[in-house]
Structures are given as structure tokens and as C-alpha cells.
Design a protein around this motif. Structure first.
Motif, short mmCIF file in Angstrom:
data_model
loop_
_atom_site.label_atom_id
_atom_site.label_comp_id
_atom_site.label_asym_id
_atom_site.label_seq_id
_atom_site.Cartn_x
_atom_site.Cartn_y
_atom_site.Cartn_z
N GLU A 86 0.83 -1.21 0.00
CA GLU A 86 0.00 0.00 0.00
C GLU A 86 0.86 1.26 0.00
OE1 GLU A 86 -2.06 -3.50 1.47
OE2 GLU A 86 -0.25 -2.49 2.22
N ALA A 87 1.97 1.22 0.74
CA ALA A 87 2.88 2.37 0.77
C ALA A 87 3.53 2.57 -0.59
CB ALA A 87 3.95 2.17 1.84
N ILE A 88 3.95 1.47 -1.23
CA ILE A 88 4.59 1.57 -2.54
C ILE A 88 3.63 2.19 -3.56
CG2 ILE A 88 5.55 0.23 -4.44
CD1 ILE A 88 6.60 -1.75 -2.31
N LYS A 89 2.37 1.81 -3.49
CA LYS A 89 1.37 2.38 -4.40
C LYS A 89 1.29 3.90 -4.24
CE LYS A 89 -3.47 2.00 -5.81
NZ LYS A 89 -4.78 1.33 -5.53
N VAL A 90 1.34 4.37 -3.00
CA VAL A 90 1.31 5.82 -2.74
C VAL A 90 2.51 6.49 -3.39
CG1 VAL A 90 1.48 7.59 -0.95
CG2 VAL A 90 -0.03 5.63 -0.61
N PHE A 91 3.69 5.92 -3.20
CA PHE A 91 4.91 6.50 -3.78
C PHE A 91 4.84 6.53 -5.30
CE2 PHE A 91 7.06 4.70 0.21
CZ PHE A 91 6.98 5.91 0.88
N GLN A 92 4.35 5.46 -5.91
CA GLN A 92 4.27 5.41 -7.36
C GLN A 92 3.27 6.43 -7.90
OE1 GLN A 92 3.49 1.16 -7.81
NE2 GLN A 92 5.61 0.81 -8.42
N ALA A 120 2.48 9.20 -6.51
CA ALA A 120 3.03 10.53 -6.29
C ALA A 120 4.29 10.78 -7.14
CB ALA A 120 3.36 10.71 -4.81
N ARG A 121 4.67 9.79 -7.95
CA ARG A 121 5.85 9.89 -8.83
C ARG A 121 7.13 10.15 -8.03
NH1 ARG A 121 4.74 9.76 -13.93
NH2 ARG A 121 6.71 10.75 -14.56
N ILE A 122 7.22 9.51 -6.88
CA ILE A 122 8.43 9.56 -6.06
C ILE A 122 9.35 8.43 -6.53
CG2 ILE A 122 9.33 9.18 -3.72
CD1 ILE A 122 6.63 10.41 -2.73
N ALA A 123 10.61 8.72 -6.75
CA ALA A 123 11.56 7.69 -7.16
C ALA A 123 11.68 6.65 -6.04
CB ALA A 123 12.92 8.31 -7.46
N PHE A 124 11.44 5.40 -6.39
CA PHE A 124 11.39 4.34 -5.38
C PHE A 124 12.37 3.23 -5.74
CE2 PHE A 124 9.83 0.30 -3.72
CZ PHE A 124 9.66 0.61 -2.39
#
Length: 447
Positions: A353-359, A361-365
Motif C-alpha cells: 500500500e505504501a509503494i502504491k502511494v509512492f508510485q 506521487a511519482r516519487i523515485a522508489f
């Protein structure tokens, strides 16, 4: 993208065959989702027998560990070693000593290790091990006796060409020394390549303690460069305060960033002027105390009990403690504070769920199997030095580590773009690792 009928059936069978192991299920699901487009393009790789073999450990060893404390009381713990895939070389992966360790924990870590090790290009397979032994508060004598009891069984299953353990949570240079001493005594051989993470005077490598933290920062630096940023002047937050977190902090400071927070199991340390690596090392490594002791030594620091660091404004984040430590609400908080990039210093510290938020928001992960591969890469370099009975300088080893991490970043970036997911490092890491291992498995035949 939902799993297709064939892959979904495989995943259902894996869950059924491995009950009550949610972390293992989570790791498998992520890989299957990432590689599904590849399987559709190349049906020969989607052969169910190959995927079944990929998701089934080659061996799982569980054993009793009996030891005595300083008062002569007997204790019984459970030891584990999982060899998941040797398609690319001997099993390679750390040992974790922590009360939370179960077979499912070790299997998830070993499964992740397959793809992480494949990305290094060093010819090492995936394995992991550990015990539910908790070294916290134990004396050196108690830890030595536990390590000796653990190795008394483990020695039957490891060796330079078979399985090469290293350290992980709860297992540092002290523990590796005790483990190697017992291995040497039982086998009557000085097989330096049987374990990595050793002290320099018994065949260890320069830069090995620093490698995972340094490597994560090198990967982070490459992600930022891809977006036109540098680490200079950035504010960083690191979770954890163990080996990975400490050396990530050191390298971040060296490259111009300021780390304002880190954490341990009791809470979060915050210092707006930047956490001092030398004092953190003194507190955690020398005195072996909790982070709240740091504030007694630095007046600008504050300690918040039972608090996590993810609501502190920062440009970059490195979760470096343990699996699933950063959830959806934490990710939302980081995104609202304009996070630019995150690299996983730990194994699978961010929930799906956290990874989905980052993606979104276009945050480099940067996923752990790519971003924290520096530790196992330098273990591979230690194996090379042991085999040649030679020692490299710190500078040479660190330069090699930096080159490997930049190569992993490039591989992930190119692979993601080639498969229609530009900038998606999760897809890049999983697909690149999978293609390497699947090719080796097909070459070796049905074994």
C-alpha cells in the motif's frame, strides 16, 4: 494488473502449500505481478514447472539450538537455513538472530535474495538463515555459546562451494567471528570462504561493514541524478540505527546531505543540525545502548519514545530497519512533505500500500533487492579475495562496490523501459533478476 488464470492458480497453490507465511506470500506476489508481462511475451518462461521450481526452496533446514546462559540455565531456540536457488552459484545470504524470526521470515528473505544476487552479476544463488534467539542484553559469553551451538548443526550444510552465510539483523562481526571459529574447529579447515562479513584478520574484506549502507546511498544518488538532482543540500531521514543505517548516514553526510532523524525499537531520534555519525556509533556499537542515550551527549537532539520518523519533513528517505515498517499512512505523510526519492536499505520495509502511494506521487522508489544489494555484492567480493588468498584496499573495494551499484541502477532502469514501465525500478529489478535466473535454470535442465 491482476494475475492471469495460470499465474493466479500458481500463487493460490503457493499460499496453500506455505500457510501462515504472509511475508513470503507478499514477496512472491510482487515478483509474479512484475514478470507477468514477460511471461505473456515469452510463453516458454511461463512454463508452470519453471515457476513452481522458482518459488519452491531447494532445501529447508530447521534444527534445535540448545545453549546455556551465564547462570548455567539451559535454553532452547530454533535455527533455520533455507537454500532457495543455486542456479547461479552457491547459496548466499545472511543470518538473522531476532525473536521475530520464523521459517516464513527466512523464506521471504531467501526468495528476495535470489533476484538481489542475480542483479549483482557475481554468480551467487539465493539463501538465508537465522534463529529466534534474541541477542539483546546477552553477555559476550552467552552469545558465543549460542553461536557455537548454532554452528554445531549448521556446519553440515555450508561451505565455500555450497552455501555461504553472512550477517544480518543481530549478527555482526562479533557473531560471525564466533560462528567461524566453531566452523573451523569442527571441520578442521580454515575455509575462509565459508562465511563472509568476517574480521579483517581472519579473511574479511575492507568496506564490508559499510557496504549495504554505502550501496543504498550510491543507488539513491543514481536515482536522483536520473531526475536532475544531487544529494548536496538534501535533508534525509533514515529508519533504524544499526549497521545499515549508520553507514548510510555516513555516506549521505559525505555526499552533502544532512540526516536529521533515525530510529530504533524504542522511538525516534531527531536533530535538526544533523545526527553525528561518531556519537551514534559510540552509543549503538561501542556502548550498545538505545538511542535515548544520544540526547545525553548532544544538546540539540531530541528523542521521541514510540514514534516513527516518517512524519519528519525530508527530501529523501531510507527505511533501513525491518520488513513492512513503513505503511500507507507513513507514505502519505512523506508524500505530503514533498519527498523526492526513497531507497530501501532493509528488505521489503515498505508495504504494498505504501509503494502504491509512492508510485502515484511519482516519487523515485528503489526496492530493497536493488538498493540494498551492496552488502551481498561486497560479500561476493570477499569470497573472491578468500579464493585468491589476497586482500584489496578499502578504496579499491569501495570503487568496485560503487560500480556494481551504478550497474544495478542502469540494469533496472533499462529493463523497466524495455518492458513498458519507464522509471519503475520494481519492475526493472524483478524482471532483470528473473530473466537471469530463468535462463540459468533452463540451461541446467529439470533439476
Amino acid at each position: 494488473m491482476p494475475l492471469d488464470s495460470t499465474t493466479a492458480a500458481l500463487y493460490k497453490d503457493i499460499v496453500h502449500r506455505n500457510p501462515a507465511e504472509p511475508e513470503f506470500h507478499q514477496a512472491v506476489a510482487e515478483v509474479l505481478h512484475s514478470i507477468q508481462p514477460v511471461l505473456q511475451q515469452r510463453p516458454e518462461l511461463g512454463d508452470n514447472a519453471l515457476l513452481q521450481r522458482l518459488c519452491e526452496p531447494e532445501r529447508q533446514v530447521i534444527f534445535r539450538v540448545t545453549w546455556t546462559d551465564d547462570k548455567g540455565n539451559a535454553h532452547v531456540n530454533r535455527g533455520f537455513r533455507v537454500g532457495f536457488s543455486s542456479a547461479l552459484g552457491p547459496y548466499k545470504g545472511g543470518l538473522r538472530f531476532h525473536r521475530s524470526v520464523t521459517l516464513g521470515t527466512v523464506k521471504f528473505l531467501a526468495f528476495e535474495q535470489i533476484f538481489k544476487n542475480a542483479l549483482t552479476g557475481l554468480g551467487i544463488g539465493g539463501g538465508k538463515g537465522g534463529s529466534d534467539f534474541d541477542p539483546s542484553g546477552r553477555s559476550d559469553g552467552e552469545i558465543m555459546r549460542f553461536c557455537q551451538a548454532y554452528m554445531t548443526e549448521l556446519h553440515r550444510h555450508i561451505g565455500p562451494h555450497t552455501d555461504v552465510p553472512a550477517g544480518d539483523i543481530g549478527v555482526g562481526g562479533r557473531e560471525i567471528g564466533y560462528l567461524f571459529g566453531q566452523y573451523k574447529r569442527i571441520t578442521n579447515r580454515f575455509d575462509a570462504g565459508a562465511l563472509t562479513g568476517k574480521d579483517l584478520n581472519i579473511g574479511g574484506s575492507q568496506a564490508r561493514p559499510e557496504a549495504t549502507g554505502y550501496g543504498a546511498v550510491y543507488f539513491l544518488e543514481a536515482m536522483l541524478a536520473e531526475r536532475g538532482h544531487t544529494l548536496e543540500g538534501k535533508t534525509a531521514v533514515v529508519s533504524g540505527s544499526g549497521n545499515v543505517a549508520q553507514y548510510a548516514l555516513v555516506k549521505l553526510h559525505q555526499l552533502g546531505a544532512k540526516v536529521v532523524a533515525c530510529s530504533d525499537s524504542t522511538g525516534t531520534l531527531y536533530d535538526p543540525t544533523g545526527i553525528r555519525a561518531d556519537i551514534l556509533h559510540e552509543v549503538k556499537q561501542v556502548q550498545r545502548r538505545k538511542l535515548d542515550h544520544y540526547v545525553e551527549l548532544v544538546s540539540s537532539a531530541r528523542f521521541a519514545p514510540d514514534r516513527r520518523p516518517w512524519d519528519i519533513p525530508c527530501d529523501i528517505a531510507l527505511p533501513s530497519a525491518t520488513q513492512n515498517e513503513l505503511g500507507e499512512a507513513d507514505a502519505v505523510s512523506l508524500a505530503k512533505n514533498n519527498l523526492i526519492a526513497l531507497a530501501e536499505g532493509a528488505n521489503m520495509p515498505c508495504t504494498p500500500e505504501a509503494i502504491k502511494v509512492f508510485q502515484e506521487a511519482r516519487i523515485a522508489f528503489g526496492p530493497g533487492k536493488a538498493a540494498n544489494a551492496g552488502g551481498v555484492a561486497t560479500s561476493g567480493l570477499e569470497m573472491q579475495q578468500n579464493a585468491a588468498r589476497t586482500k584489496w584496499s578499502f578504496e579499491h573495494t569501495e570503487q568496485t562496490l560503487a560500480r556494481i551499484m551504478r550497474s544495478i541502477h542502469h540494469t533496472c532502469l533499462v529493463t523497466a523501459a524495455d518492458h513498458g514501465k519507464p522509471g519503475d525500478y520494481i519492475t526493472g529489478a524483478n524482471v532483470a533478476g528473473f530473466l537471469t535466473v530463468a535462463s540459468a535454470m533452463n540451461t541446467l535442465g529439470l533439476v
